[in-house]
Design a protein around this motif. Structure first.
Motif, PDB file in Angstrom:
ATOM      1  N   ALA A 185      -1.480   0.257  -2.594  1.00 26.03           N
ATOM      2  CA  ALA A 185      -1.327   0.317  -4.159  1.00 26.03           C
ATOM      3  C   ALA A 185      -0.358  -0.307  -4.506  1.00 26.03           C
ATOM      4  N   ARG A 186       0.521  -1.071  -3.627  1.00 30.03           N
ATOM      5  CA  ARG A 186       1.486  -2.320  -3.647  1.00 30.03           C
ATOM      6  C   ARG A 186       0.385  -3.016  -4.028  1.00 30.03           C
ATOM      7  N   LEU A 187      -0.427  -4.022  -3.822  1.00 35.21           N
ATOM      8  CA  LEU A 187      -0.876  -5.360  -4.628  1.00 35.21           C
ATOM      9  C   LEU A 187      -1.288  -4.705  -6.250  1.00 35.21           C
ATOM     10  N   GLY A 188      -0.694  -4.007  -6.875  1.00 32.79           N
ATOM     11  CA  GLY A 188      -0.659  -3.870  -8.269  1.00 32.79           C
ATOM     12  C   GLY A 188      -2.762  -3.519  -8.837  1.00 32.79           C
ATOM     13  N   LYS A 189      -3.065  -2.379  -7.707  1.00 30.11           N
ATOM     14  CA  LYS A 189      -4.301  -1.755  -7.352  1.00 30.11           C
ATOM     15  C   LYS A 189      -4.694  -0.308  -7.821  1.00 30.11           C
ATOM     16  N   PRO A 190      -3.193  -0.139  -7.988  1.00 29.42           N
ATOM     17  CA  PRO A 190      -3.112   1.161  -7.669  1.00 29.42           C
ATOM     18  C   PRO A 190      -4.540   2.487  -7.667  1.00 29.42           C
ATOM     19  N   ARG A 191      -5.338   2.081  -9.266  1.00 24.89           N
ATOM     20  CA  ARG A 191      -6.018   2.470  -9.556  1.00 24.89           C
ATOM     21  C   ARG A 191      -8.016   2.713  -8.478  1.00 24.89           C
ATOM     22  N   LEU A 192      -7.561   1.522  -7.395  1.00 22.32           N
ATOM     23  CA  LEU A 192      -8.833   1.302  -6.889  1.00 22.32           C
ATOM     24  C   LEU A 192      -8.215   1.707  -5.009  1.00 22.32           C
ATOM     25  N   ALA A 193      -6.937   1.688  -5.156  1.00 23.79           N
ATOM     26  CA  ALA A 193      -6.884   2.101  -3.865  1.00 23.79           C
ATOM     27  C   ALA A 193      -6.532   3.458  -4.348  1.00 23.79           C
ATOM     28  N   ARG A 194      -6.489   4.131  -5.655  1.00 18.56           N
ATOM     29  CA  ARG A 194      -6.281   6.894  -5.038  1.00 18.56           C
ATOM     30  C   ARG A 194      -7.825   6.693  -5.066  1.00 18.56           C
ATOM     31  N   ASP A 195      -8.510   6.096  -5.292  1.00 16.64           N
ATOM     32  CA  ASP A 195      -9.861   6.099  -4.305  1.00 16.64           C
ATOM     33  C   ASP A 195     -10.397   5.463  -2.881  1.00 16.64           C
ATOM     34  N   ARG A 196      -9.703   5.009  -2.435  1.00 20.23           N
ATOM     35  CA  ARG A 196     -10.539   3.746  -1.353  1.00 20.23           C
ATOM     36  C   ARG A 196      -9.222   4.699  -0.020  1.00 20.23           C
ATOM     37  N   VAL A 197     -10.504   5.405   1.050  1.00 19.76           N
ATOM     38  CA  VAL A 197      -9.743   5.358   2.080  1.00 19.76           C
ATOM     39  C   VAL A 197      -9.598   4.326   3.188  1.00 19.76           C
ATOM     40  N   VAL A 198      -8.556   3.925   3.273  1.00 18.69           N
ATOM     41  CA  VAL A 198      -8.828   3.322   4.274  1.00 18.69           C
ATOM     42  C   VAL A 198      -9.233   3.457   5.850  1.00 18.69           C
ATOM     43  N   GLU A 199      -9.748   2.869   7.031  1.00 18.97           N
ATOM     44  CA  GLU A 199     -10.232   3.185   7.635  1.00 18.97           C
ATOM     45  C   GLU A 199      -9.740   2.218   8.921  1.00 18.97           C
TER      46      GLU A 199
END
Length: 201
Positions: free
Chosen positions: A132-146
């Motif tokens: 989210a910090r890298l300026g991709k909040p919309r993508l980060a919102r739906d991405r589950v980091v594993e």
């Protein structure tokens, strides 16, 4: 306060604050005098303004308020996944766990302490915040980091960034040493993040 906080250890001069706020220096001096009365800012020997220690109780109260909102959501997430659930905030280049809930029905689960810190670039919780910090909040919102074994050998982590809450860099996730039904757990973590965003907005 935002400008002073953003300057970090360097602080800001009265001239810089005046220019950035687009007000005269006398106005800045009056604002700073009021903030200094409450020890929210201090003027140091180099003339620069930095945050004062009066910020610390405010930060502690903020964490307590966030925990109050997060705990019921984390409790539900922990029991749904059978994994330890956590709410993590960014603190500079570190991630700090501000709320943790363990599942009530499992025999074994990961012990994760409130206040635990780790670098943002290690572990699912920190990496979700970096997304989210890298300026991709919309993508980060739906991405589950594993992640697997980055903070503790054998531990598997899932986390999603909490976005859309002004001034908050955070994530929600789970960590487990045992079997984690990944697809179902991912859906549960995503749902928890959305619920928390709505509760904090």
């Amino acid at each position: 306060l935002h400008l002073v906080a953003a300057s970090g250890a360097r602080g800001r001069s009265v001239s810089e604050l005046s220019a950035q706020l687009q007000v005269g220096r006398p106005v800045v001096y009056r604002l700073l005098a009021t903030l200094a009365e409450h020890d929210l800012v201090r003027r140091f020997a180099d003339g620069h303004i930095r945050l004062g220690l009066g910020i610390l109780p405010l930060a502690a109260a903020t964490h307590a308020g966030l925990r109050h909102v997060a705990i019921p959501i984390l409790r539900q997430l922990a029991d749904a996944t059978g994994a330890t659930a956590h709410f993590t905030l960014a603190d500079g280049d570190e991630a700090i766990a501000v709320a943790v809930e363990e599942p009530t029905w499992t025999d074994f689960h990961v012990g994760y302490r409130v206040g635990s810190r780790h670098p943002l670039d290690r572990g699912a919780a920190g990496k979700a915040i970096v997304d989210a910090r890298l300026g991709k909040p919309r993508l980060a919102r739906d991405r589950v980091v594993e992640t697997q074994g980055e903070l503790q050998e054998g531990a598997r982590g899932l986390a999603v960034a909490v976005v859309g809450v002004e001034g908050l860099e955070a994530s929600v996730g789970v960590v487990s040493l045992g079997g984690l039904h990944t697809d179902r757990a991912k859906a549960d973590v995503l749902a928890a993040a959305r619920t928390l965003e709505a509760a904090l907005s």
